[in-house]
Design a protein around this motif. Structure first.
Motif, mmCIF file in Angstrom:
data_model
loop_
_atom_site.group_PDB
_atom_site.id
_atom_site.type_symbol
_atom_site.label_atom_id
_atom_site.label_comp_id
_atom_site.label_asym_id
_atom_site.label_seq_id
_atom_site.Cartn_x
_atom_site.Cartn_y
_atom_site.Cartn_z
ATOM 1 N N ILE A 31 11.593 21.511 26.133
ATOM 2 C CA ILE A 31 11.206 22.865 25.706
ATOM 3 C C ILE A 31 10.566 23.648 26.839
ATOM 4 O O ILE A 31 10.670 24.879 26.910
ATOM 5 N N ASN A 32 9.926 22.954 27.792
ATOM 6 C CA ASN A 32 9.301 23.650 28.922
ATOM 7 C C ASN A 32 10.339 24.255 29.859
ATOM 8 O O ASN A 32 10.035 25.173 30.639
ATOM 9 N N LYS A 33 11.568 23.729 29.809
ATOM 10 C CA LYS A 33 12.637 24.268 30.642
ATOM 11 C C LYS A 33 13.332 25.458 29.978
ATOM 12 O O LYS A 33 14.170 26.109 30.615
ATOM 13 N N CYS A 34 12.997 25.694 28.684
ATOM 14 C CA CYS A 34 13.669 26.762 27.939
ATOM 15 C C CYS A 34 12.984 28.105 28.192
ATOM 16 O O CYS A 34 11.903 28.195 28.779
ATOM 17 N N SER A 35 13.610 29.146 27.689
ATOM 18 C CA SER A 35 13.084 30.498 27.844
ATOM 19 C C SER A 35 11.828 30.695 27.012
ATOM 20 O O SER A 35 11.520 29.904 26.107
ATOM 21 N N ASN A 36 11.107 31.777 27.292
ATOM 22 C CA ASN A 36 9.868 32.062 26.568
ATOM 23 C C ASN A 36 10.137 32.341 25.092
ATOM 24 O O ASN A 36 9.351 31.955 24.223
ATOM 25 N N ALA A 37 11.250 33.003 24.791
ATOM 26 C CA ALA A 37 11.591 33.290 23.390
ATOM 27 C C ALA A 37 11.827 32.005 22.613
ATOM 28 O O ALA A 37 11.399 31.868 21.461
ATOM 29 N N GLU A 38 12.511 31.035 23.236
ATOM 30 C CA GLU A 38 12.762 29.756 22.572
ATOM 31 C C GLU A 38 11.464 28.998 22.346
ATOM 32 O O GLU A 38 11.247 28.386 21.296
ATOM 33 N N GLN A 39 10.577 29.060 23.328
ATOM 34 C CA GLN A 39 9.274 28.401 23.181
ATOM 35 C C GLN A 39 8.458 29.053 22.064
ATOM 36 O O GLN A 39 7.787 28.362 21.294
ATOM 37 N N ASN A 40 8.518 30.386 21.959
ATOM 38 C CA ASN A 40 7.785 31.081 20.890
ATOM 39 C C ASN A 40 8.313 30.681 19.516
ATOM 40 O O ASN A 40 7.550 30.571 18.542
ATOM 41 N N LYS A 41 9.649 30.491 19.425
ATOM 42 C CA LYS A 41 10.233 30.088 18.139
ATOM 43 C C LYS A 41 9.671 28.740 17.697
ATOM 44 O O LYS A 41 9.243 28.570 16.549
ATOM 45 N N TYR A 42 9.637 27.786 18.591
ATOM 46 C CA TYR A 42 9.140 26.465 18.236
ATOM 47 C C TYR A 42 7.621 26.445 18.098
ATOM 48 O O TYR A 42 7.079 25.640 17.333
ATOM 49 N N ALA A 43 6.935 27.332 18.798
ATOM 50 C CA ALA A 43 5.485 27.450 18.599
ATOM 51 C C ALA A 43 5.185 27.960 17.190
ATOM 52 O O ALA A 43 4.222 27.518 16.538
ATOM 53 N N GLY A 44 6.034 28.887 16.701
ATOM 54 C CA GLY A 44 5.874 29.371 15.323
ATOM 55 C C GLY A 44 6.104 28.265 14.312
ATOM 56 O O GLY A 44 5.386 28.164 13.304
ATOM 57 N N ILE A 45 7.105 27.419 14.561
ATOM 58 C CA ILE A 45 7.346 26.282 13.673
ATOM 59 C C ILE A 45 6.153 25.330 13.684
ATOM 60 O O ILE A 45 5.701 24.845 12.645
ATOM 61 N N GLY A 46 5.628 25.065 14.874
ATOM 62 C CA GLY A 46 4.458 24.187 14.983
ATOM 63 C C GLY A 46 3.234 24.761 14.284
ATOM 64 O O GLY A 46 2.466 24.025 13.658
ATOM 65 N N ALA A 47 3.053 26.097 14.377
ATOM 66 C CA ALA A 47 1.923 26.733 13.690
ATOM 67 C C ALA A 47 2.064 26.587 12.186
ATOM 68 O O ALA A 47 1.084 26.344 11.468
ATOM 69 N N THR A 48 3.294 26.721 11.678
ATOM 70 C CA THR A 48 3.520 26.540 10.240
ATOM 71 C C THR A 48 3.187 25.120 9.805
ATOM 72 O O THR A 48 2.551 24.908 8.769
ATOM 73 N N VAL A 49 3.601 24.143 10.614
ATOM 74 C CA VAL A 49 3.283 22.746 10.308
ATOM 75 C C VAL A 49 1.773 22.526 10.317
ATOM 76 O O VAL A 49 1.218 21.854 9.442
ATOM 77 N N PHE A 50 1.097 23.109 11.309
ATOM 78 C CA PHE A 50 -0.358 22.923 11.433
ATOM 79 C C PHE A 50 -1.091 23.516 10.234
ATOM 80 O O PHE A 50 -1.950 22.862 9.635
ATOM 81 N N PHE A 51 -0.776 24.755 9.881
ATOM 82 C CA PHE A 51 -1.511 25.408 8.792
ATOM 83 C C PHE A 51 -1.155 24.798 7.434
ATOM 84 O O PHE A 51 -1.989 24.790 6.516
ATOM 85 N N THR A 52 0.058 24.275 7.294
ATOM 86 C CA THR A 52 0.398 23.552 6.060
ATOM 87 C C THR A 52 -0.465 22.307 5.921
ATOM 88 O O THR A 52 -0.995 22.014 4.846
ATOM 89 N N ALA A 53 -0.620 21.571 7.017
ATOM 90 C CA ALA A 53 -1.469 20.380 6.999
ATOM 91 C C ALA A 53 -2.927 20.754 6.744
ATOM 92 O O ALA A 53 -3.647 20.049 6.025
#
Length: 366
Positions: free
Chosen positions: A17-39
Motif C-alpha cells: 500500500i505504501n507503493k500505491c497512490s495517495n488516493a488508494e491509501q486514503n481509500k484503505y485508511a477509510g476502511i481501517g477507520a470504519t473497522v476501528f470505530f466499529t470495534a
C-alpha cells in the motif's frame, strides 16, 4: 501518522500500500477507520451490557475492551480476505459468509446500546412489571397463610357466638324473673314468690355459667388472635424477604425483554444503523473499482505462486535425478568383485560369532 494508523487497521499489506497512490491509501485508511470505530462502539456497547450484569465498572471495562479487540480482529479479517475479482458475482459469493457474520456482530453491538438509549422507557416497563410482580407475590404468599388465618378466625367467631348465645339465654332468664316479680308474666302476681325465686335461681346459675364461659372463651380467643397475629407477621416477613428479589429484577435479560415490549421501529432503525456501520468496509470494497493496490497484490501473489511452483518443480527434478543416479551407482556396484569379497568376509565372521554365542548359551544352561 493517523493515516498510517488506519492503514494498519484496514488489514492491507503496508509494503504494497505504501507503493500505491495517495488516493488508494486514503481509500484503505477509510476502511481501517470504519473497522476501528466499529470495534470501539462494540467495546462501549459490551461494557455497558456487562455493567448491567456485574455492576462493576472496572470488570465491565476490562471485558468490554477484550470484546472490542475480538470484534476488531474479526472485522479486520473479513476486510483483508475480500479480494477483487473479474466478475462481481464471484465477489458477492465470497462475501456471503462474511455478511452473515457481520449481521450477527451488528445484533450483538446494537442491542446493548439500544438498552442505554431507551433506558428511561425500559425502566418504566420494568417498574410496571415489578409492581405487578409485587402484587402477584403478595397474593401467592397470602394463599399460603389465608386459609389458616380464616380457619382460626372462624373458630374465634364460633367462640364469640357461643358467648353471645349464652348472654342471650341469660338475658331471657333475667327478663323472665323480672316480669314475674312485676306481675306482667307467669303467675301475674306482683312480688317475689316461690316462682320468682325459682326463676331467679335459673338466671343466677346461667349468669355464673356465662361468666365462666367468658373467662374460658376469652382466653381461647386471645390465644387464637395471637396465632393470627403471628401468621400475619410471618406473611409480612415473607413479603419482606422476597421483595429484594423483585427489586433486583433489572438484569440484562429482563431489560432485553422489556425492550422487546416497546415499539419495534426505533430499535429496528438503530439495528440498521449498526448493520450499515458493520458492513460498510465490506460494501466499500465491493462497490469500489479494482484499484492499484489490488493489481499490485495480484502481481505479488502471482510472483509468489510462480516462485513456489519453480521451487517445487526444482526439488522434484533434483529428487528424480538423485534417485536415477543412486540406481545407476548400485547397479554398477553389483559387479564389483572386491566389494563382493569384503561382504562375504563380513558374513562369515557374523555366522561364526552367532555360533560361538549359541554354544556359550547352551553350556550355561546345562
Amino acid at each position: 501518522m493517523l493515516k498510517r494508523f488506519f492503514l494498519l487497521y484496514s488489514g492491507a499489506d503496508l509494503q504494497i500500500i505504501n507503493k500505491c497512490s495517495n488516493a488508494e491509501q486514503n481509500k484503505y485508511a477509510g476502511i481501517g477507520a470504519t473497522v476501528f470505530f466499529t470495534a470501539l462502539m462494540a467495546a462501549i456497547a459490551s461494557s455497558y451490557a456487562l455493567y448491567t450484569i456485574f455492576d462493576n465498572i472496572f470488570t465491565s471495562i476490562f471485558f468490554g475492551i477484550i470484546w472490542g479487540l475480538l470484534i476488531f480482529n474479526l472485522d479486520r479479517f473479513i476486510v483483508s480476505t475480500i479480494k477483487k475479482r473479474e466478475k462481481k458475482s464471484l465477489e458477492f459469493l465470497q462475501v456471503i459468509p462474511r455478511l452473515i457474520l457481520a449481521f450477527i456482530i451488528a445484533v450483538v453491538i446494537s442491542k446493548p446500546l439500544e438498552l442505554k438509549i431507551f433506558e428511561k422507557e425500559i425502566n418504566q416497563v420494568l417498574l410496571t412489571e415489578k409492581n405487578q410482580m409485587t402484587l402477584d407475590n403478595k397474593n401467592q404468599i397470602a394463599q399460603q397463610f389465608t386459609p389458616e388465618i380464616a380457619k382460626i378466625q372462624e373458630e374465634i367467631d364460633g367462640l364469640k357466638t357461643e358467648i353471645a348465645d349464652k348472654e342471650k339465654e341469660t338475658n331471657t332468664l333475667y327478663e323472665t324473673y323480672i316480669a314475674e316479680a312485676e306481675g306482667r308474666k307467669g303467675t301475674k302476681r306482683i312480688g317475689k314468690g316461690p316462682v320468682y325465686k325459682e326463676k331467679r335461681e335459673k338466671h343466677d346459675a346461667s349468669l355464673a355459667a356465662l361468666t365462666k364461659l367468658r373467662e374460658i372463651n376469652s382466653e381461647k380467643i386471645a390465644n387464637k388472635e395471637a396465632a393470627i397475629a403471628n401468621l400475619i407477621e410471618q406473611q409480612k416477613q415473607a413479603e419482606v424477604t422476597t421483595q429484594p428479589i423483585i427489586s433486583n429484577f433489572d438484569g440484562l435479560m429482563a431489560r432485553i425483554n422489556a425492550l422487546n415490549k416497546l415499539p419495534w421501529l426505533p430499535s429496528f432503525f438503530i439495528f440498521l444503523l449498526f448493520l450499515a456501520i458493520e458492513t460498510a468496509p465490506i460494501f466499500t470494497k465491493l462497490i469500489s473499482a479494482k484499484g492499484e493496490y489490488d493489481y499490485r497484490m495480484e502481481n505479488h501473489e502471482s510472483e509468489v505462486t510462480v516462485w513456489i511452483k519453480q521451487q517445487v518443480d526444482q526439488r522434484e527434478k533434483v529428487a528424480e535425478t538423485d534417485i536415477d543416479l543412486n540406481s545407476r551407482v548400485y547397479e554398477d556396484l553389483k559387479t564389483e568383485e572386491e566389494l563382493y569379497n569384503y561382504k562375504q568376509k563380513l558374513a562369515q565372521e557374523l555366522i561364526k560369532l552367532q555360533g560361538d554365542t549359541f554354544l556359550s548359551n547352551q553350556k550355561r544352561l546345562l
